[in-house]
Design a protein around this motif. Structure first.
Motif, PDB file in Angstrom:
ATOM      1  N   GLU A 121       0.834  -1.202   0.000  1.00 42.89           N
ATOM      2  CA  GLU A 121       0.000   0.000   0.000  1.00 42.89           C
ATOM      3  C   GLU A 121       0.873   1.257   0.000  1.00 42.89           C
ATOM      4  O   GLU A 121       0.609   2.205  -0.742  1.00 42.89           O
ATOM      5  CB  GLU A 121      -0.930   0.004   1.219  1.00 42.89           C
ATOM      6  CG  GLU A 121      -1.697   1.295   1.430  1.00 42.89           C
ATOM      7  CD  GLU A 121      -2.663   1.638   0.302  1.00 42.89           C
ATOM      8  OE1 GLU A 121      -3.037   2.818   0.204  1.00 42.89           O
ATOM      9  OE2 GLU A 121      -3.034   0.743  -0.482  1.00 42.89           O
ATOM     10  N   ARG A 135       2.408   1.710  -3.382  1.00 41.32           N
ATOM     11  CA  ARG A 135       1.402   2.195  -4.317  1.00 41.32           C
ATOM     12  C   ARG A 135       1.182   3.689  -4.121  1.00 41.32           C
ATOM     13  O   ARG A 135       1.159   4.451  -5.082  1.00 41.32           O
ATOM     14  CB  ARG A 135       0.090   1.438  -4.115  1.00 41.32           C
ATOM     15  CG  ARG A 135      -0.999   1.816  -5.119  1.00 41.32           C
ATOM     16  CD  ARG A 135      -2.344   1.229  -4.733  1.00 41.32           C
ATOM     17  NE  ARG A 135      -2.881   1.773  -3.502  1.00 41.32           N
ATOM     18  CZ  ARG A 135      -3.457   2.982  -3.387  1.00 41.32           C
ATOM     19  NH1 ARG A 135      -3.569   3.757  -4.427  1.00 41.32           N
ATOM     20  NH2 ARG A 135      -3.922   3.385  -2.234  1.00 41.32           N
ATOM     21  N   ARG A 136       1.080   4.111  -2.862  1.00 42.37           N
ATOM     22  CA  ARG A 136       0.855   5.531  -2.596  1.00 42.37           C
ATOM     23  C   ARG A 136       2.072   6.367  -2.958  1.00 42.37           C
ATOM     24  O   ARG A 136       1.938   7.505  -3.407  1.00 42.37           O
ATOM     25  CB  ARG A 136       0.497   5.733  -1.118  1.00 42.37           C
ATOM     26  CG  ARG A 136      -0.911   5.262  -0.826  1.00 42.37           C
ATOM     27  CD  ARG A 136      -1.321   5.323   0.620  1.00 42.37           C
ATOM     28  NE  ARG A 136      -0.852   6.474   1.357  1.00 42.37           N
ATOM     29  CZ  ARG A 136      -0.853   6.538   2.679  1.00 42.37           C
ATOM     30  NH1 ARG A 136      -1.286   5.521   3.391  1.00 42.37           N
ATOM     31  NH2 ARG A 136      -0.419   7.606   3.296  1.00 42.37           N
ATOM     32  N   ASP A 158       3.813  16.564  -6.282  1.00 44.69           N
ATOM     33  CA  ASP A 158       4.672  15.536  -6.866  1.00 44.69           C
ATOM     34  C   ASP A 158       5.996  15.510  -6.128  1.00 44.69           C
ATOM     35  O   ASP A 158       6.647  16.536  -5.958  1.00 44.69           O
ATOM     36  CB  ASP A 158       4.928  15.808  -8.356  1.00 44.69           C
ATOM     37  CG  ASP A 158       3.698  15.516  -9.200  1.00 44.69           C
ATOM     38  OD1 ASP A 158       2.745  14.943  -8.657  1.00 44.69           O
ATOM     39  OD2 ASP A 158       3.717  15.876 -10.388  1.00 44.69           O
ATOM     40  N   GLY A 170       4.097   5.776  -5.365  1.00 46.78           N
ATOM     41  CA  GLY A 170       4.183   5.845  -6.814  1.00 46.78           C
ATOM     42  C   GLY A 170       3.171   6.786  -7.449  1.00 46.78           C
ATOM     43  O   GLY A 170       3.198   7.007  -8.649  1.00 46.78           O
ATOM     44  N   GLN A 171       2.276   7.349  -6.654  1.00 46.24           N
ATOM     45  CA  GLN A 171       1.265   8.238  -7.218  1.00 46.24           C
ATOM     46  C   GLN A 171       1.819   9.646  -7.408  1.00 46.24           C
ATOM     47  O   GLN A 171       2.603  10.134  -6.602  1.00 46.24           O
ATOM     48  CB  GLN A 171       0.047   8.320  -6.299  1.00 46.24           C
ATOM     49  CG  GLN A 171      -0.790   7.071  -6.306  1.00 46.24           C
ATOM     50  CD  GLN A 171      -2.017   7.217  -5.445  1.00 46.24           C
ATOM     51  OE1 GLN A 171      -2.091   8.087  -4.592  1.00 46.24           O
ATOM     52  NE2 GLN A 171      -2.987   6.364  -5.686  1.00 46.24           N
ATOM     53  N   ASP A 172       1.431  10.273  -8.467  1.00 50.39           N
ATOM     54  CA  ASP A 172       1.743  11.672  -8.683  1.00 50.39           C
ATOM     55  C   ASP A 172       0.572  12.317  -9.409  1.00 50.39           C
ATOM     56  O   ASP A 172      -0.492  11.719  -9.535  1.00 50.39           O
ATOM     57  CB  ASP A 172       3.072  11.844  -9.441  1.00 50.39           C
ATOM     58  CG  ASP A 172       3.052  11.180 -10.807  1.00 50.39           C
ATOM     59  OD1 ASP A 172       1.964  10.761 -11.244  1.00 50.39           O
ATOM     60  OD2 ASP A 172       4.115  11.094 -11.427  1.00 50.39           O
ATOM     61  N   SER A 173       0.757  13.513  -9.887  1.00 51.46           N
ATOM     62  CA  SER A 173      -0.362  14.245 -10.485  1.00 51.46           C
ATOM     63  C   SER A 173      -0.845  13.613 -11.786  1.00 51.46           C
ATOM     64  O   SER A 173      -1.956  13.889 -12.224  1.00 51.46           O
ATOM     65  CB  SER A 173       0.047  15.694 -10.736  1.00 51.46           C
ATOM     66  OG  SER A 173       1.140  15.732 -11.637  1.00 51.46           O
ATOM     67  N   THR A 174      -0.032  12.751 -12.394  1.00 50.95           N
ATOM     68  CA  THR A 174      -0.449  12.153 -13.669  1.00 50.95           C
ATOM     69  C   THR A 174      -1.356  10.941 -13.475  1.00 50.95           C
ATOM     70  O   THR A 174      -2.104  10.591 -14.374  1.00 50.95           O
ATOM     71  CB  THR A 174       0.782  11.713 -14.489  1.00 50.95           C
ATOM     72  OG1 THR A 174       1.508  10.741 -13.753  1.00 50.95           O
ATOM     73  CG2 THR A 174       1.667  12.900 -14.814  1.00 50.95           C
ATOM     74  N   ASN A 175      -1.282  10.270 -12.302  1.00 53.84           N
ATOM     75  CA  ASN A 175      -2.098   9.068 -12.119  1.00 53.84           C
ATOM     76  C   ASN A 175      -2.976   9.133 -10.862  1.00 53.84           C
ATOM     77  O   ASN A 175      -3.378   8.103 -10.336  1.00 53.84           O
ATOM     78  CB  ASN A 175      -1.215   7.820 -12.098  1.00 53.84           C
ATOM     79  CG  ASN A 175      -0.173   7.852 -11.006  1.00 53.84           C
ATOM     80  OD1 ASN A 175      -0.191   8.714 -10.161  1.00 53.84           O
ATOM     81  ND2 ASN A 175       0.730   6.897 -11.044  1.00 53.84           N
ATOM     82  N   SER A 176      -3.217  10.328 -10.344  1.00 56.90           N
ATOM     83  CA  SER A 176      -4.094  10.460  -9.177  1.00 56.90           C
ATOM     84  C   SER A 176      -4.745  11.843  -9.207  1.00 56.90           C
ATOM     85  O   SER A 176      -4.555  12.621 -10.133  1.00 56.90           O
ATOM     86  CB  SER A 176      -3.288  10.290  -7.891  1.00 56.90           C
ATOM     87  OG  SER A 176      -2.430  11.380  -7.699  1.00 56.90           O
ATOM     88  N   HIS A 177      -5.480  12.139  -8.161  1.00 59.32           N
ATOM     89  CA  HIS A 177      -6.156  13.443  -8.082  1.00 59.32           C
ATOM     90  C   HIS A 177      -5.274  14.511  -7.428  1.00 59.32           C
ATOM     91  O   HIS A 177      -5.722  15.624  -7.211  1.00 59.32           O
ATOM     92  CB  HIS A 177      -7.456  13.292  -7.278  1.00 59.32           C
ATOM     93  CG  HIS A 177      -7.225  12.936  -5.844  1.00 59.32           C
ATOM     94  ND1 HIS A 177      -6.951  11.652  -5.445  1.00 59.32           N
ATOM     95  CD2 HIS A 177      -7.190  13.699  -4.730  1.00 59.32           C
ATOM     96  CE1 HIS A 177      -6.766  11.636  -4.132  1.00 59.32           C
ATOM     97  NE2 HIS A 177      -6.913  12.844  -3.672  1.00 59.32           N
TER      98      HIS A 177
END
Length: 144
Positions: free
Chosen positions: A66, A69-70, A85, A72-79
């Motif tokens: 988890e 996964r969190r 970023d 790896g998130q940035d503005s291109t794949n999340s809200h």
């Protein structure tokens, strides 16, 4: 008859030895049963500990997945907005090429000295800052 008595005594000795051997084996068997019971209890305890640790490891694996996964998130794949970023590179605002400073041929100007200053402060050295030799007394005298 003499042979029968001898055989009978010989048989009795054999029988006594066999009985001793059986009693020794029974004593060893009792010791082994006690040891087996203790080892069985220890195995059960260790099995329970392993099951607990397996459960902890599974939970930690889930938590790590988890978090990865969190992360790896940035503005291109999340809200998330782009300002959040984490892997954002600093922006270079300089234009390529060109030199710093004033353009060639530019008439430079410096602040001129005043012909009538308000105050004149005299900063006279009394001691050399490098070798600590006195500058005001005689030559070669060191300051205390």
């Amino acid at each position: 008859m003499l042979g029968t008595i001898r055989n009978n005594r010989f048989g009795q000795r054999k029988l006594q030895r066999a009985e001793r051997t059986i009693s020794e084996l029974l004593a060893r068997l009792d010791e082994q049963e006690v040891r087996i019971a203790a080892l069985t209890a220890k195995v059960e305890t260790l099995t329970l500990q392993l099951e607990e640790r397996d459960a902890i490891i599974k939970e930690q694996d889930r938590e790590i997945k988890e978090l990865k996964r969190r992360l790896g998130q940035d503005s291109t794949n999340s809200h998330f907005p782009s300002s959040r970023d984490l892997t954002r590179k600093p922006q270079n605002n300089r234009l390529p090429g060109g030199k710093k400073g004033a353009p060639k041929g530019h008439p430079g100007s410096t602040l001129p000295f005043s012909s009538t200053p308000d105050d004149i402060l005299l900063h006279a050295l009394t001691v050399c800052p490098d070798c600590q030799v006195s500058l005001g007394r005689g030559r070669g005298e060191r300051a205390a």
